[in-house]
Design a protein around this motif. Structure first.
Motif, mmCIF file in Angstrom:
data_model
loop_
_atom_site.group_PDB
_atom_site.id
_atom_site.type_symbol
_atom_site.label_atom_id
_atom_site.label_comp_id
_atom_site.label_asym_id
_atom_site.label_seq_id
_atom_site.Cartn_x
_atom_site.Cartn_y
_atom_site.Cartn_z
ATOM 1 N N ALA A 103 0.835 -1.199 0.000
ATOM 2 C CA ALA A 103 0.000 0.000 0.000
ATOM 3 C C ALA A 103 0.874 1.254 0.000
ATOM 4 O O ALA A 103 0.595 2.224 -0.729
ATOM 5 N N LEU A 104 1.932 1.240 0.802
ATOM 6 C CA LEU A 104 2.827 2.400 0.862
ATOM 7 C C LEU A 104 3.578 2.595 -0.448
ATOM 8 O O LEU A 104 3.799 3.739 -0.886
ATOM 9 N N ILE A 105 3.967 1.515 -1.081
ATOM 10 C CA ILE A 105 4.641 1.618 -2.378
ATOM 11 C C ILE A 105 3.693 2.214 -3.408
ATOM 12 O O ILE A 105 4.079 3.085 -4.195
ATOM 13 N N GLY A 106 2.441 1.757 -3.383
ATOM 14 C CA GLY A 106 1.446 2.322 -4.305
ATOM 15 C C GLY A 106 1.245 3.807 -4.062
ATOM 16 O O GLY A 106 1.199 4.605 -5.013
ATOM 17 N N ALA A 107 1.124 4.193 -2.783
ATOM 18 C CA ALA A 107 0.956 5.616 -2.445
ATOM 19 C C ALA A 107 2.188 6.414 -2.860
ATOM 20 O O ALA A 107 2.071 7.539 -3.364
ATOM 21 N N SER A 108 3.349 5.841 -2.660
ATOM 22 C CA SER A 108 4.594 6.518 -3.036
ATOM 23 C C SER A 108 4.659 6.727 -4.547
ATOM 24 O O SER A 108 5.051 7.802 -5.018
ATOM 25 N N GLU A 110 2.130 6.927 -6.592
ATOM 26 C CA GLU A 110 1.120 7.931 -6.943
ATOM 27 C C GLU A 110 1.626 9.335 -6.600
ATOM 28 O O GLU A 110 1.491 10.271 -7.393
ATOM 29 N N THR A 111 2.252 9.459 -5.444
ATOM 30 C CA THR A 111 2.804 10.754 -5.033
ATOM 31 C C THR A 111 3.911 11.192 -5.983
ATOM 32 O O THR A 111 4.002 12.378 -6.352
ATOM 33 N N GLN A 112 4.746 10.267 -6.388
ATOM 34 C CA GLN A 112 5.821 10.584 -7.335
ATOM 35 C C GLN A 112 5.245 11.060 -8.662
ATOM 36 O O GLN A 112 5.742 12.023 -9.255
ATOM 37 N N THR A 113 4.185 10.416 -9.111
ATOM 38 C CA THR A 113 3.531 10.812 -10.360
ATOM 39 C C THR A 113 2.961 12.225 -10.231
ATOM 40 O O THR A 113 3.113 13.063 -11.142
ATOM 41 N N GLN A 114 2.302 12.482 -9.098
ATOM 42 C CA GLN A 114 1.739 13.816 -8.867
ATOM 43 C C GLN A 114 2.849 14.868 -8.798
ATOM 44 O O GLN A 114 2.703 15.969 -9.338
ATOM 45 N N LEU A 115 3.935 14.540 -8.149
ATOM 46 C CA LEU A 115 5.063 15.477 -8.039
ATOM 47 C C LEU A 115 5.638 15.800 -9.417
ATOM 48 O O LEU A 115 5.932 16.963 -9.722
ATOM 49 N N THR A 116 5.764 14.788 -10.233
ATOM 50 C CA THR A 116 6.272 15.001 -11.593
ATOM 51 C C THR A 116 5.334 15.919 -12.376
ATOM 52 O O THR A 116 5.783 16.849 -13.065
ATOM 53 N N ALA A 117 4.027 15.661 -12.233
ATOM 54 C CA ALA A 117 3.041 16.493 -12.932
ATOM 55 C C ALA A 117 3.102 17.933 -12.430
ATOM 56 O O ALA A 117 3.039 18.895 -13.226
ATOM 57 N N LEU A 118 3.229 18.122 -11.114
ATOM 58 C CA LEU A 118 3.310 19.469 -10.551
ATOM 59 C C LEU A 118 4.585 20.187 -11.003
ATOM 60 O O LEU A 118 4.556 21.399 -11.285
#
Length: 112
Positions: free
Chosen positions: A75-80, A82-90
């Motif tokens: 679950a934490l890897i999945g959240a990580s 997703e967060t990495q993807t969002q950070l890249t987009a931002l």
């Protein structure tokens, strides 16, 4: 008497002697063990069984905890991710905004 008859007789005698020796040995072993010896052995066996039972319970608990931790890790890897993807987009969005602001600043400089 033939040779085979003599050999058969010898074999029969040996078997008879082995059986009587085994019977005597078993009888001797039975006599050498007292009730206290049997109780001591029984107690050792019961302790061993208890140790095995506790170890199996501990192992089952450890395996359950490991499975739970694996699920949490997934679950934490999945959240990580997703967060990495969002950070890249931002970061990309920031770069676009920065270039727009720089363009607007240049235009303002040209007007002044």
């Amino acid at each position: 008497m033939s040779t085979s008859a003599v050999l058969n007789l010898v074999d029969t005698e040996e078997k008879s002697m082995d059986e009587s020796t085994n019977t005597a040995a078993v009888s001797e072993v039975k006599q050498s063990f007292s009730a206290e010896d049997f109780q001591a052995i029984e107690q050792k066996i019961l302790r061993a069984v208890e140790i095995v039972r506790r170890e199996r319970e501990a192992r089952a608990a450890a395996e359950a905890e490991a499975a739970s931790l694996r699920e949490q890790l997934d679950a934490l890897i999945g959240a990580s991710n997703e967060t990495q993807t969002q950070l890249t987009a931002l970061n990309q969005e920031r770069d676009v905004v920065r270039s727009r602001v720089e363009k607007l600043m240049r235009q303002m400089d040209e007007l002044i």
